[in-house]
Design a protein around this motif. Structure first.
Motif, PDB file in Angstrom:
ATOM      1  N   GLU A   1       2.630   1.591  -3.502  1.00  0.00           N
ATOM      2  CA  GLU A   1       1.902   1.472  -4.760  1.00  0.00           C
ATOM      3  C   GLU A   1       0.688   2.385  -4.873  1.00  0.00           C
ATOM      4  OE1 GLU A   1       0.986  -2.652  -5.335  1.00  0.00           O
ATOM      5  OE2 GLU A   1       3.081  -3.281  -5.114  1.00  0.00           O
ATOM      6  N   LEU A   2       0.078   2.786  -3.779  1.00  0.00           N
ATOM      7  CA  LEU A   2      -1.100   3.642  -3.866  1.00  0.00           C
ATOM      8  C   LEU A   2      -0.726   5.028  -4.379  1.00  0.00           C
ATOM      9  CD1 LEU A   2      -3.214   2.985  -0.633  1.00  0.00           C
ATOM     10  CD2 LEU A   2      -3.743   2.293  -2.968  1.00  0.00           C
ATOM     11  N   GLU A   3      -1.614   5.611  -5.193  1.00  0.00           N
ATOM     12  CA  GLU A   3      -1.420   6.989  -5.613  1.00  0.00           C
ATOM     13  C   GLU A   3      -1.543   7.906  -4.404  1.00  0.00           C
ATOM     14  OE1 GLU A   3      -4.053   7.949  -8.776  1.00  0.00           O
ATOM     15  OE2 GLU A   3      -3.180   6.501 -10.174  1.00  0.00           O
TER      16      GLU A   3
ATOM     17  N   LEU B   1      -6.873   7.093   2.603  1.00  0.00           N
ATOM     18  CA  LEU B   1      -6.814   5.923   3.484  1.00  0.00           C
ATOM     19  C   LEU B   1      -6.380   6.340   4.891  1.00  0.00           C
ATOM     20  CD1 LEU B   1      -5.320   2.476   2.557  1.00  0.00           C
ATOM     21  CD2 LEU B   1      -4.708   3.548   4.712  1.00  0.00           C
TER      22      LEU B   1
ATOM     23  N   LEU C   1       0.825  -1.204   0.000  1.00  0.00           N
ATOM     24  CA  LEU C   1       0.000   0.000   0.000  1.00  0.00           C
ATOM     25  C   LEU C   1       0.862   1.257   0.000  1.00  0.00           C
ATOM     26  CD1 LEU C   1      -2.755  -0.981   2.617  1.00  0.00           C
ATOM     27  CD2 LEU C   1      -2.826  -1.219   0.126  1.00  0.00           C
TER      28      LEU C   1
ATOM     29  N   ALA D   1      -8.936   4.151  -3.273  1.00  0.00           N
ATOM     30  CA  ALA D   1      -7.945   3.192  -2.773  1.00  0.00           C
ATOM     31  C   ALA D   1      -8.241   1.777  -3.207  1.00  0.00           C
ATOM     32  CB  ALA D   1      -7.871   3.251  -1.254  1.00  0.00           C
ATOM     33  N   SER D   2      -9.276   1.588  -3.982  1.00  0.00           N
ATOM     34  CA  SER D   2      -9.632   0.224  -4.390  1.00  0.00           C
ATOM     35  C   SER D   2      -8.918  -0.157  -5.685  1.00  0.00           C
ATOM     36  CB  SER D   2     -11.136   0.127  -4.578  1.00  0.00           C
ATOM     37  OG  SER D   2     -11.571   1.029  -5.564  1.00  0.00           O
TER      38      SER D   2
ATOM     39  N   ALA E   1      -5.075   8.627  -3.000  1.00  0.00           N
ATOM     40  CA  ALA E   1      -5.672   7.425  -2.419  1.00  0.00           C
ATOM     41  C   ALA E   1      -5.031   7.102  -1.082  1.00  0.00           C
ATOM     42  CB  ALA E   1      -5.528   6.242  -3.379  1.00  0.00           C
ATOM     43  N   LEU E   2      -3.723   7.265  -0.992  1.00  0.00           N
ATOM     44  CA  LEU E   2      -3.023   7.010   0.266  1.00  0.00           C
ATOM     45  C   LEU E   2      -3.463   8.013   1.336  1.00  0.00           C
ATOM     46  CD1 LEU E   2      -0.879   5.455   1.846  1.00  0.00           C
ATOM     47  CD2 LEU E   2       0.858   6.956   0.850  1.00  0.00           C
TER      48      LEU E   2
END
Length: 335
Positions: free
Chosen positions: A149-151, A158, A146, A334-335, A154-155
């Motif tokens: 790799e998350l943009e 989260l 996470l 985040a999906s 999105a991070l």
């Protein structure tokens, strides 16, 4: 016979690395279940299971962490015929426990255990160097995936939704900048990035606390597990069955509170307007929130944020799981 404070033979062995919180209060909430079978849906090191067995209940324990098996084997030897252990997630506790016959109660201790925090190789703690992992089941996507790799948006979403981190966007910005130089792979690397992003004041909690909480919840699907587990308990328990839930932060407690009493806190009804239909009560009575006392906090500072809520099952049919009414946070992108 009623269950009370466990006597000496059922006390927690000194080498068990996790101290269960609100133990006496949990046993008291389940005090009517001596001689009946209770599901311990979050077994861990077996603290609640041991106390319930010592107080006269039989126990079916569930846990997805393969490392807890040694504690389960110990209890099976000490309480032959009265303790069974099943590997799995408490979100499916109704399915996992159905083969053991009628169930009188369920106890859930939500969150990470002390022994998981203390095992640096599990990657749960920002205070210990270890791989950035956080997987309770030791399978699937880990925290490092996470983080790396998350943009950025999105991070940030989260961290805000699952950790209630008000500085989530600045932390996400610093994480993305750091990982462009090299992947973030260890707990202390991430803790340093967060501390650099938002600073640290003397006496305050570690600045990475909420970030680590959010990642752990996301990695393990903890909110989904909690909701599914609550409704699984509702399906499993018949009239008079008891559900006791210990949670450790406000998001979890809000979900549990709304599950037990979905109509509480709603708008007041006017006698001059059409009456809104109130849902039949599946749990009645429902206890007030119970928190640890000063003596327990002195013994175990990790208990400071814990809350116990419990309820007794009515004869009303079980509901289908509902997320939107329980205050479950939504993470966008985040999906």
């Amino acid at each position: 016979m009623t269950m009370g404070k466990p006597d000496l033979p059922g006390s927690q062995p000194p080498d068990v690395p996790h101290v269960p919180v609100l133990l006496d209060e949990v046993v008291a909430a389940l005090s009517s279940l001596a001689g009946r079978r209770v599901v311990d849906g979050t077994f861990g090191a077996g603290g609640y299971s041991r106390a319930l067995l010592a107080a006269g209940a039989d126990v079916v324990a569930i846990d997805r962490d393969p490392t807890v098996r040694v504690h389960a084997d110990r209890l099976a030897e000490e309480f032959p015929g009265r303790f069974q252990f099943v590997t799995g997630t408490f979100s499916k506790l109704d399915i996992l426990a159905q083969e053991f016959g009628p169930i009188g109660g369920v106890v859930l201790d939500i969150g990470v255990s002390s022994m998981q925090l203390d095992q640096s190789e599990r990657g749960f703690s920002f205070m210990r160097e270890g791989p950035l992992d956080m997987r309770m089941s030791q399978s699937g996507e880990g925290a490092a995936d996470l983080v790396n790799e998350l943009e950025q948006d999105a991070l940030a979403n989260l961290l805000y939704a699952f950790g209630e981190e008000r500085k989530s966007r600045r932390i996400a910005q610093f994480i993305v900048a750091a990982r462009e130089q090299a992947p973030i792979t260890t707990t202390l690397e991430l803790a340093r990035v967060v501390e650099k992003a938002i600073g640290r004041k003397p006496g305050d909690a570690h600045p990475a606390t909420r970030t680590f909480q959010a990642l752990r919840i996301a990695v393990n699907g903890e909110f989904e597990q909690l909701v599914e587990g609550l409704f699984a308990a509702e399906r499993l328990l018949g009239e008079g069955g008891v559900l006791a839930v210990v949670s450790f932060h406000s998001l979890e407690d809000r979900i549990v509170k709304r599950f037990f009493d979905p109509d509480k806190g709603g708008p007041a009804q006017s006698r001059h307007l059409p009456q809104v239909k109130i849902n039949p009560r599946r749990w009645d009575p429902v206890s007030k929130a119970v928190k640890p006392g000063a003596a327990e906090l002195d013994r175990n500072p990790r208990a400071r944020s814990s809350v116990l809520r419990s309820g007794i099952r009515t004869a009303e049919p079980a509901r289908e799981p509902v997320y939107d009414q329980l205050g479950v946070p939504v993470v966008r992108g985040a999906s």
